[in-house]
Design a protein around this motif. Structure first.
Motif, PDB file in Angstrom:
ATOM      1  N   VAL A 162       0.848  -1.205   0.000  1.00  0.00           N
ATOM      2  CA  VAL A 162       0.000   0.000   0.000  1.00  0.00           C
ATOM      3  C   VAL A 162       0.883   1.255   0.000  1.00  0.00           C
ATOM      4  CG1 VAL A 162      -1.644   1.339   1.399  1.00  0.00           C
ATOM      5  CG2 VAL A 162      -2.016  -1.108   1.069  1.00  0.00           C
ATOM      6  N   GLU A 163       1.896   1.264   0.851  1.00  0.00           N
ATOM      7  CA  GLU A 163       2.764   2.454   0.926  1.00  0.00           C
ATOM      8  C   GLU A 163       3.510   2.688  -0.389  1.00  0.00           C
ATOM      9  OE1 GLU A 163       5.093   1.761   4.457  1.00  0.00           O
ATOM     10  OE2 GLU A 163       3.498   2.534   5.772  1.00  0.00           O
ATOM     11  N   LYS A 164       3.961   1.579  -0.981  1.00  0.00           N
ATOM     12  CA  LYS A 164       4.681   1.692  -2.258  1.00  0.00           C
ATOM     13  C   LYS A 164       3.755   2.261  -3.347  1.00  0.00           C
ATOM     14  CE  LYS A 164       7.422  -1.456  -4.861  1.00  0.00           C
ATOM     15  NZ  LYS A 164       7.751  -2.843  -5.103  1.00  0.00           N
ATOM     16  N   ALA A 165       2.527   1.755  -3.349  1.00  0.00           N
ATOM     17  CA  ALA A 165       1.570   2.217  -4.371  1.00  0.00           C
ATOM     18  C   ALA A 165       1.257   3.704  -4.197  1.00  0.00           C
ATOM     19  CB  ALA A 165       0.291   1.390  -4.286  1.00  0.00           C
ATOM     20  N   LEU A 166       1.090   4.130  -2.961  1.00  0.00           N
ATOM     21  CA  LEU A 166       0.759   5.547  -2.747  1.00  0.00           C
ATOM     22  C   LEU A 166       1.932   6.458  -3.106  1.00  0.00           C
ATOM     23  CD1 LEU A 166      -1.975   6.800  -1.961  1.00  0.00           C
ATOM     24  CD2 LEU A 166      -1.874   4.386  -1.469  1.00  0.00           C
ATOM     25  N   LYS A 167       3.152   5.964  -2.872  1.00  0.00           N
ATOM     26  CA  LYS A 167       4.322   6.751  -3.277  1.00  0.00           C
ATOM     27  C   LYS A 167       4.363   6.866  -4.797  1.00  0.00           C
ATOM     28  CE  LYS A 167       7.280   5.869   0.684  1.00  0.00           C
ATOM     29  NZ  LYS A 167       8.027   4.799   1.283  1.00  0.00           N
ATOM     30  N   LYS A 168       4.029   5.756  -5.456  1.00  0.00           N
ATOM     31  CA  LYS A 168       4.022   5.770  -6.923  1.00  0.00           C
ATOM     32  C   LYS A 168       2.934   6.735  -7.427  1.00  0.00           C
ATOM     33  CE  LYS A 168       4.159   2.619 -10.911  1.00  0.00           C
ATOM     34  NZ  LYS A 168       4.064   3.743 -11.793  1.00  0.00           N
ATOM     35  N   ILE A 169       1.802   6.694  -6.765  1.00  0.00           N
ATOM     36  CA  ILE A 169       0.711   7.602  -7.151  1.00  0.00           C
ATOM     37  C   ILE A 169       1.167   9.057  -7.006  1.00  0.00           C
ATOM     38  CG2 ILE A 169      -1.562   8.452  -6.371  1.00  0.00           C
ATOM     39  CD1 ILE A 169      -2.275   5.425  -5.912  1.00  0.00           C
ATOM     40  N   LYS A 170       1.868   9.331  -5.918  1.00  0.00           N
ATOM     41  CA  LYS A 170       2.400  10.696  -5.716  1.00  0.00           C
ATOM     42  C   LYS A 170       3.360  11.059  -6.866  1.00  0.00           C
ATOM     43  CE  LYS A 170       4.364  14.354  -3.852  1.00  0.00           C
ATOM     44  NZ  LYS A 170       3.731  15.664  -3.974  1.00  0.00           N
ATOM     45  N   ASN A 171       4.269  10.108  -7.182  1.00  0.00           N
ATOM     46  CA  ASN A 171       5.232  10.375  -8.263  1.00  0.00           C
ATOM     47  C   ASN A 171       4.547  10.515  -9.618  1.00  0.00           C
ATOM     48  OD1 ASN A 171       7.347  10.368  -6.506  1.00  0.00           O
ATOM     49  ND2 ASN A 171       7.802   8.175  -6.783  1.00  0.00           N
ATOM     50  N   ASP A 172       3.400   9.847  -9.769  1.00  0.00           N
ATOM     51  CA  ASP A 172       2.656   9.928 -11.031  1.00  0.00           C
ATOM     52  C   ASP A 172       1.738  11.156 -11.088  1.00  0.00           C
ATOM     53  OD1 ASP A 172       3.871   7.546 -11.698  1.00  0.00           O
ATOM     54  OD2 ASP A 172       2.110   6.294 -11.316  1.00  0.00           O
ATOM     55  N   GLY A 173       1.843  12.028 -10.117  1.00  0.00           N
ATOM     56  CA  GLY A 173       1.019  13.246 -10.172  1.00  0.00           C
ATOM     57  C   GLY A 173       0.280  13.524  -8.875  1.00  0.00           C
ATOM     58  N   GLY A 174       0.013  12.479  -8.092  1.00  0.00           N
ATOM     59  CA  GLY A 174      -0.636  12.669  -6.771  1.00  0.00           C
ATOM     60  C   GLY A 174      -1.877  13.529  -6.861  1.00  0.00           C
ATOM     61  N   ALA A 175      -1.919  14.541  -5.960  1.00  0.00           N
ATOM     62  CA  ALA A 175      -3.004  15.532  -5.965  1.00  0.00           C
ATOM     63  C   ALA A 175      -4.391  14.903  -5.943  1.00  0.00           C
ATOM     64  CB  ALA A 175      -2.854  16.474  -7.163  1.00  0.00           C
ATOM     65  N   LEU A 176      -4.557  13.890  -5.112  1.00  0.00           N
ATOM     66  CA  LEU A 176      -5.856  13.228  -5.027  1.00  0.00           C
ATOM     67  C   LEU A 176      -6.851  14.140  -4.303  1.00  0.00           C
ATOM     68  CD1 LEU A 176      -4.615   9.683  -3.896  1.00  0.00           C
ATOM     69  CD2 LEU A 176      -5.371  10.351  -6.212  1.00  0.00           C
ATOM     70  N   ASP A 177      -7.997  14.345  -4.939  1.00  0.00           N
ATOM     71  CA  ASP A 177      -9.061  15.125  -4.289  1.00  0.00           C
ATOM     72  C   ASP A 177      -9.926  14.240  -3.401  1.00  0.00           C
ATOM     73  OD1 ASP A 177      -8.665  17.770  -5.655  1.00  0.00           O
ATOM     74  OD2 ASP A 177      -8.915  16.471  -7.412  1.00  0.00           O
ATOM     75  N   TYR A 178     -10.063  13.002  -3.827  1.00  0.00           N
ATOM     76  CA  TYR A 178     -10.856  12.034  -3.061  1.00  0.00           C
ATOM     77  C   TYR A 178     -10.073  10.721  -2.967  1.00  0.00           C
ATOM     78  CZ  TYR A 178     -15.165  14.729  -4.052  1.00  0.00           C
ATOM     79  OH  TYR A 178     -16.134  15.690  -4.152  1.00  0.00           O
TER      80      TYR A 178
END
Ligand SMILES: NC(=O)c1ccc[n+]([C@@H]2O[C@H](COP(=O)([O-])OP(=O)(O)OC[C@H]3O[C@@H](n4cnc5c(N)ncnc54)[C@H](OP(=O)(O)O)[C@@H]3O)[C@@H](O)[C@H]2O)c1
Length: 345
Positions: A162-178
């Motif tokens: 989970v932590e790895k995926a969220l870091k990747k999401i951040k690197n891929d642009g992050g900025a999650l609104d929801y």
């Protein structure tokens, strides 16, 4: 308002089939349940019951708390909505406007099937970018959101993944609104003490997925810096997490220990995190998505019609409707997406 003690009889030896979310037996016994709250201390079987006291505003006791809370008895809830022609309940499309989702970045866990897939479809159709965190992907999903937006191979019980995926999401642009924590699990078999069907391994698994899962994902999103300012952390939980509603929905029967405990744990984690994350400006909302016709509830097929189960595409609109409405003013609340009313703890 005058309070007095009401004695509620709890049978320790009930044998009839109980069910969780919308209960057949809850449904069948709901009036009896209310009657038992109202009529005090008559034990149903003097030799096999214990009594416990609950403090309630009994003189005017109203399960709905004057309409500010949802109704525990699912059949009564659905019947009331029909009697009142409650369009908010019966036709979410009449109040729903997904326009606000346009341009938003939304992470959905378990978005590969069931309610999660429908939430994903609905959000995409309104112009949102949806990222999906799931164990296994499929062609339909990848066509819908784009292969690059599917973070597969991630089990919500696996902290590292989970932590790895969220870091990747951040690197891929992050900025999650929801962040919509939708992944969940309900052990197929009914668990009871008296039938000797408790399964402690399954109980821990459900607590891990449904209780710790959303906390893991939300915490990882915060730590990775993957959230936009004012992000909304949404947790699809279940009415099964309400201890108070167990007196109606599991009356005289108990059962389904692991699932219900997992949702109570989920709710506790959400309330604590709603308090902690206020200073960060992130809201946390707990949503019971209503009764949806998915694989999870296929075992209750025979009561789908009677208890108002909807197609998950309707459930998805209900969830998104409440997700959009959630804010720092409502942070920490536990709501029923069918009617938008609160569910007691
Ligand atoms: N349906 C209802 O009436 C109802 C009522 C109350 C609450 N809910 C809640 O609503 C949510 C969606 O329910 P549903 O009816 O769509 O259920 P479902 O059809 O059984 O789908 C469950 C989803 O959760 C995922 N999931 C399960 N365990 C996981 C894990 N360990 N890690 C990551 N993903 C996992 C599944 O992924 P896989 O494909 O990998 O298994 C699937 O995407 C659940 O949280 C459920 O508890 C549903």
């Amino acid at each position: 308002m005058m309070f007095r003690s009401i004695v509620v009889s709890l049978s320790l030896f009930a044998t009839a089939e109980a069910w969780v979310t919308p209960t057949t037996s809850a449904a069948t016994h709901s009036h009896a349940a209310l009657a038992s709250f109202e009529s005090s201390s008559k034990p149903s079987s003097p030799t096999t019951t214990r009594t416990t006291s609950l403090s309630m505003a009994d003189d005017n006791f109203d399960e709905t708390r004057g309409g500010t809370y949802s109704i525990a008895d699912q059949v009564k809830r659905f019947e009331t909505a029909k009697k009142e022609n409650n369009q908010r309940y019966l036709d979410i499309a009449s109040v729903y406007n997904g326009g606000e989702l346009s341009g938003k970045r939304i992470l959905v866990t378990g978005g590969n099937r069931g309610l999660g897939l429908e939430i994903t479809k609905e959000a995409v159709s309104n112009g949102a970018t949806v990222l999906v965190l799931c164990r296994s992907s499929n062609d339909e999903l990848e066509e819908l959101v784009g292969k690059w937006n599917v973070y597969s191979g991630v089990d919500v019980t696996d902290t590292e993944a989970v932590e790895k995926a969220l870091k990747k999401i951040k690197n891929d642009g992050g900025a999650l609104d929801y962040v919509i924590n939708n992944a969940g699990y309900f052990y197929e078999k009914k668990e009871t003490i008296l039938d000797n069907t408790l399964n402690f391994d399954e109980q821990l698994k459900q607590i891990d997925i449904c209780g710790l899962g959303p906390l893991r994902v939300n915490a990882a999103a915060v730590h990775a810096g993957a959230l936009s300012e004012g992000a909304k952390l949404v947790i699809v939980t279940s009415q099964a997490g309400s201890c108070e509603w167990r007196f109606t929905q599991n009356k005289d029967e108990g059962g389904d220990y692991g699932h219900h405990m997992s949702r109570a744990a989920c709710n506790m984690a959400a309330v604590l995190s709603s308090e902690e994350l206020k200073k960060k400006g992130y809201s946390v909302i707990l949503l019971h998505p209503g009764f949806n016709r998915t694989e999870m509830t296929a075992k209750y097929k025979e009561i789908w019609d009677k208890e108002g189960a909807v197609d998950p595409s309707v459930g998805a609109k209900r969830v998104l409707y409440e997700a959009m409405k959630s804010s720092m003013e409502t942070t920490g609340q536990f709501l029923n997406c069918e009617d938008g009313l609160r569910i007691p703890w």
